[in-house]
Scaffold this motif. Structure first.
Motif, PDB file in Angstrom:
ATOM      1  N   GLU A 122       0.833  -1.210   0.000  1.00 42.46           N
ATOM      2  CA  GLU A 122       0.000   0.000   0.000  1.00 42.46           C
ATOM      3  C   GLU A 122       0.864   1.254   0.000  1.00 42.46           C
ATOM      4  O   GLU A 122       0.533   2.250  -0.648  1.00 42.46           O
ATOM      5  N   LYS A 123       1.963   1.195   0.714  1.00 41.27           N
ATOM      6  CA  LYS A 123       2.895   2.327   0.742  1.00 41.27           C
ATOM      7  C   LYS A 123       3.448   2.603  -0.656  1.00 41.27           C
ATOM      8  O   LYS A 123       3.545   3.755  -1.096  1.00 41.27           O
ATOM      9  N   ILE A 124       3.774   1.525  -1.377  1.00 42.70           N
ATOM     10  CA  ILE A 124       4.287   1.678  -2.742  1.00 42.70           C
ATOM     11  C   ILE A 124       3.220   2.289  -3.647  1.00 42.70           C
ATOM     12  O   ILE A 124       3.513   3.162  -4.480  1.00 42.70           O
ATOM     13  N   LYS A 125       1.961   1.862  -3.470  1.00 45.22           N
ATOM     14  CA  LYS A 125       0.868   2.427  -4.263  1.00 45.22           C
ATOM     15  C   LYS A 125       0.738   3.931  -4.021  1.00 45.22           C
ATOM     16  O   LYS A 125       0.516   4.708  -4.957  1.00 45.22           O
ATOM     17  N   VAL A 126       0.887   4.341  -2.764  1.00 40.26           N
ATOM     18  CA  VAL A 126       0.817   5.778  -2.428  1.00 40.26           C
ATOM     19  C   VAL A 126       1.951   6.525  -3.116  1.00 40.26           C
ATOM     20  O   VAL A 126       1.745   7.602  -3.695  1.00 40.26           O
ATOM     21  N   TRP A 127       3.161   5.978  -3.073  1.00 41.02           N
ATOM     22  CA  TRP A 127       4.297   6.633  -3.726  1.00 41.02           C
ATOM     23  C   TRP A 127       4.027   6.821  -5.218  1.00 41.02           C
ATOM     24  O   TRP A 127       4.359   7.870  -5.783  1.00 41.02           O
ATOM     25  N   CYS A 128       3.425   5.817  -5.840  1.00 42.78           N
ATOM     26  CA  CYS A 128       3.129   5.911  -7.277  1.00 42.78           C
ATOM     27  C   CYS A 128       2.044   6.951  -7.546  1.00 42.78           C
ATOM     28  O   CYS A 128       2.153   7.737  -8.503  1.00 42.78           O
ATOM     29  N   ARG A 129       1.016   6.987  -6.717  1.00 40.83           N
ATOM     30  CA  ARG A 129      -0.043   7.994  -6.901  1.00 40.83           C
ATOM     31  C   ARG A 129       0.513   9.396  -6.735  1.00 40.83           C
ATOM     32  O   ARG A 129       0.178  10.318  -7.489  1.00 40.83           O
ATOM     33  N   GLU A 130       1.355   9.565  -5.743  1.00 44.61           N
ATOM     34  CA  GLU A 130       1.929  10.892  -5.473  1.00 44.61           C
ATOM     35  C   GLU A 130       2.878  11.337  -6.580  1.00 44.61           C
ATOM     36  O   GLU A 130       3.109  12.531  -6.769  1.00 44.61           O
ATOM     37  N   ALA A 131       3.430  10.370  -7.314  1.00 43.34           N
ATOM     38  CA  ALA A 131       4.383  10.713  -8.377  1.00 43.34           C
ATOM     39  C   ALA A 131       3.696  11.323  -9.587  1.00 43.34           C
ATOM     40  O   ALA A 131       4.313  12.098 -10.327  1.00 43.34           O
ATOM     41  N   GLY A 132       2.420  10.995  -9.796  1.00 50.40           N
ATOM     42  CA  GLY A 132       1.708  11.578 -10.925  1.00 50.40           C
ATOM     43  C   GLY A 132       0.757  10.601 -11.576  1.00 50.40           C
ATOM     44  O   GLY A 132       0.668   9.427 -11.207  1.00 50.40           O
ATOM     45  N   GLU A 133       0.073  11.103 -12.577  1.00 48.07           N
ATOM     46  CA  GLU A 133      -0.986  10.352 -13.246  1.00 48.07           C
ATOM     47  C   GLU A 133      -0.442   9.129 -13.984  1.00 48.07           C
ATOM     48  O   GLU A 133       0.608   9.196 -14.641  1.00 48.07           O
ATOM     49  N   ASP A 134      -1.164   7.991 -13.855  1.00 46.74           N
ATOM     50  CA  ASP A 134      -0.912   6.769 -14.622  1.00 46.74           C
ATOM     51  C   ASP A 134       0.420   6.085 -14.314  1.00 46.74           C
ATOM     52  O   ASP A 134       0.921   5.287 -15.119  1.00 46.74           O
ATOM     53  N   VAL A 135       1.016   6.400 -13.163  1.00 43.88           N
ATOM     54  CA  VAL A 135       2.243   5.697 -12.772  1.00 43.88           C
ATOM     55  C   VAL A 135       1.849   4.318 -12.249  1.00 43.88           C
ATOM     56  O   VAL A 135       1.007   4.196 -11.359  1.00 43.88           O
ATOM     57  N   THR A 136       2.427   3.277 -12.816  1.00 45.55           N
ATOM     58  CA  THR A 136       2.096   1.900 -12.441  1.00 45.55           C
ATOM     59  C   THR A 136       3.363   1.133 -12.060  1.00 45.55           C
ATOM     60  O   THR A 136       4.476   1.617 -12.293  1.00 45.55           O
ATOM     61  N   TYR A 137       3.172  -0.050 -11.516  1.00 41.86           N
ATOM     62  CA  TYR A 137       4.326  -0.888 -11.176  1.00 41.86           C
ATOM     63  C   TYR A 137       3.969  -2.343 -11.428  1.00 41.86           C
ATOM     64  O   TYR A 137       2.805  -2.725 -11.465  1.00 41.86           O
ATOM     65  N   ASP A 138       5.001  -3.153 -11.617  1.00 44.75           N
ATOM     66  CA  ASP A 138       4.805  -4.596 -11.666  1.00 44.75           C
ATOM     67  C   ASP A 138       6.032  -5.279 -11.083  1.00 44.75           C
ATOM     68  O   ASP A 138       7.106  -4.679 -10.961  1.00 44.75           O
ATOM     69  N   PHE A 139       5.848  -6.550 -10.719  1.00 49.30           N
ATOM     70  CA  PHE A 139       6.892  -7.296 -10.040  1.00 49.30           C
ATOM     71  C   PHE A 139       7.545  -8.310 -10.968  1.00 49.30           C
ATOM     72  O   PHE A 139       6.854  -9.047 -11.668  1.00 49.30           O
ATOM     73  N   ALA A 140       8.864  -8.356 -10.938  1.00 49.14           N
ATOM     74  CA  ALA A 140       9.589  -9.462 -11.572  1.00 49.14           C
ATOM     75  C   ALA A 140       9.728 -10.603 -10.571  1.00 49.14           C
ATOM     76  O   ALA A 140       9.852 -11.771 -10.950  1.00 49.14           O
ATOM     77  N   GLN A 141       9.689 -10.257  -9.285  1.00 49.08           N
ATOM     78  CA  GLN A 141       9.762 -11.256  -8.219  1.00 49.08           C
ATOM     79  C   GLN A 141       9.066 -10.669  -7.000  1.00 49.08           C
ATOM     80  O   GLN A 141       9.286  -9.511  -6.643  1.00 49.08           O
TER      81      GLN A 141
END
Length: 427
Positions: A307-326
């Motif tokens: 959830e913390k990572i999701k907040v960091w992405c939202r705060e960074a700007g519009e449409d910032v997403t992430y995915d995991f390699a592991q």
């Protein structure tokens, strides 16, 4: 000097630590000679010579007069199993696990050839895998050899497992093997796997691991010409993402070595490892990506952390997403309660040898995590004290006397574990 290999023959160099005399020097202990032979096998990524390792292990099985089974868990990836059947094979077994592969080398930084297993005048044996973890493989084998020669036999079966690809994540090794029918046939009750050297007189014992998360954050933005103040660029979002991750990294770094967190295994490490994006100097890119390596202790709530990572992405700007390699989510710990029969056998045996044990969470990742994920206890332990931690480093070495002492440690540990009285579930 770095980059210049020692020209002495491997069996003639340095001082030796066994009985007898050869060419004016004490003869080398046969266990050390065997260790050095195994170190010379180039099971190094990206193209490890696994066939050479399997031939070596087949020879060991023949010498020990024990059966060896080969299980191909993925194409070209074989797990070898040498088994010493106990007098009560229905009881849960003891598994001694090691991996056959080693990480790459930068030869120019080594004082001796990294696959020559040169021994210097102090008895230090230089080779890739000396600590990680070919030493432990040979210590298992030599301890079993000595126990068999002494006519010992135990109630529990002992399996020695030799797995590939640990150094590249274990996906085509132990991760696949634990789901294989042949793994179920091991009837495992307890496992020993690799640990780390300890520079002090103590021995480090690992009862859990941090979860490795490899994450890539994708930052889309408005493209444009490099001469303008383009709004809402990928780079601006990327900067905010990087700042959030690295600010958290700094806070965790500050927590280390406080009264709350004594070791690396107690904190979350974050390292930025890759940045991608852009096509030309004068073109503002439409996307930039940044990747991080995170290692998260089992004491952290993983859902809350994401959830913390999701907040960091939202705060960074519009449409910032992430995915995991592991993304490992298992937080199982192996019991180190003195009432636990496996731990009691392990710790009391070490205590009887006047060994000081230092219990820690492993800071990186080993095959133990896959064993714990399926609900089985595993301890990470490499009997290397008074030794600098050099796994994956240049000039990796292990002193022959530390190596030989480790064999004696396993000579005591293996009988203690294989002799654990039947548990309530086994009666």
């Amino acid at each position: 000097m770095a980059g210049q290999w020692c020209g002495m023959l491997p069996d003639k160099d340095g001082l030796n630590g066994g009985g007898g005399v050869q060419d004016g020097h004490p003869a080398e202990d046969p266990s050390v000679t065997l260790f050095r032979e195994y170190l010379r096998l180039k099971t190094v990524h990206p193209e490890p010579d696994y066939d050479a390792a399997l031939k070596f292990l087949e020879r060991m099985a023949e010498e020990l007069a024990l059966p060896m089974k080969k299980v191909e868990v993925c194409p070209g990836r074989v797990v070898a199993i040498i088994s010493w059947i106990g007098s009560r094979p229905e009881l849960k077994s003891v598994v001694l696990n090691s991996h056959t592969d080693v990480v790459p080398v930068y030869e120019e930084h080594w004082k001796h050839h990294p696959f020559a297993a040169v021994k210097d005048a102090d008895g230090n044996i230089y080779a890739r895998g000396a600590q990680d973890m070919k030493s432990v493989t040979i210590q298992y084998i030599e301890a079993i050899r000595r126990l068999k020669a002494a006519g010992k036999r135990f109630s529990r079966t002992i399996h020695l497992t030799f797995v590939p690809d640990e150094e590249v994540g274990g996906h085509k090794g132990m991760e696949t093997f634990v789901k294989h029918p042949e793994f179920q046939k091991l009837n495992m009750g307890f496992a020993l796997d690799e640990g780390l050297a300890n520079p002090t007189n103590a021995y480090t014992v690992f009862y859990g691991e941090r979860n490795p998360w490899w994450i890539t954050v994708r930052c889309p933005g408005s493209p444009g010409h490099g001469s303008r103040f383009v709004e809402n660029t990928a780079a601006e979002k990327l900067r905010r993402v990087i700042n959030s991750f690295l600010e958290f990294r700094e806070k965790e770094k500050q927590r280390l070595n406080t009264s709350e967190c004594f070791t690396l295994g107690d904190v979350t490490t974050i390292n930025m490892t890759m940045v991608k994006g852009g096509v030309a100097y004068n073109v503002v890119p439409a996307e930039m990506d940044v990747s991080f390596d995170l290692r998260i202790p089992p004491t952290v709530n993983l859902q809350e952390f994401e959830e913390k990572i999701k907040v960091w992405c939202r705060e960074a700007g519009e449409d910032v997403t992430y995915d995991f390699a592991q993304k490992h989510m298992d937080q199982n710990l192996t019991s180190t309660d003195e009432n636990d029969p496996w731990w009691q056998a392990f710790s009391s045996t070490c205590k009887a040898m006047n060994m000081t044990l230092k219990k820690e969470i492993f800071p990186a990742a080993t095959d133990s995590r896959f064993i714990r994920e399926v609900g089985l206890p595993a301890i990470g332990f490499s009997p290397m004290n008074l030794t600098p931690i050099l796994l994956h480093d240049h000039n990796e070495y292990l002193n022959e006397q530390v190596f030989l002492q480790g064999i004696q440690v396993y000579e005591r540990l293996i009988p203690a574990l294989a002799g654990v009285a039947p548990l309530s579930a086994e009666l």
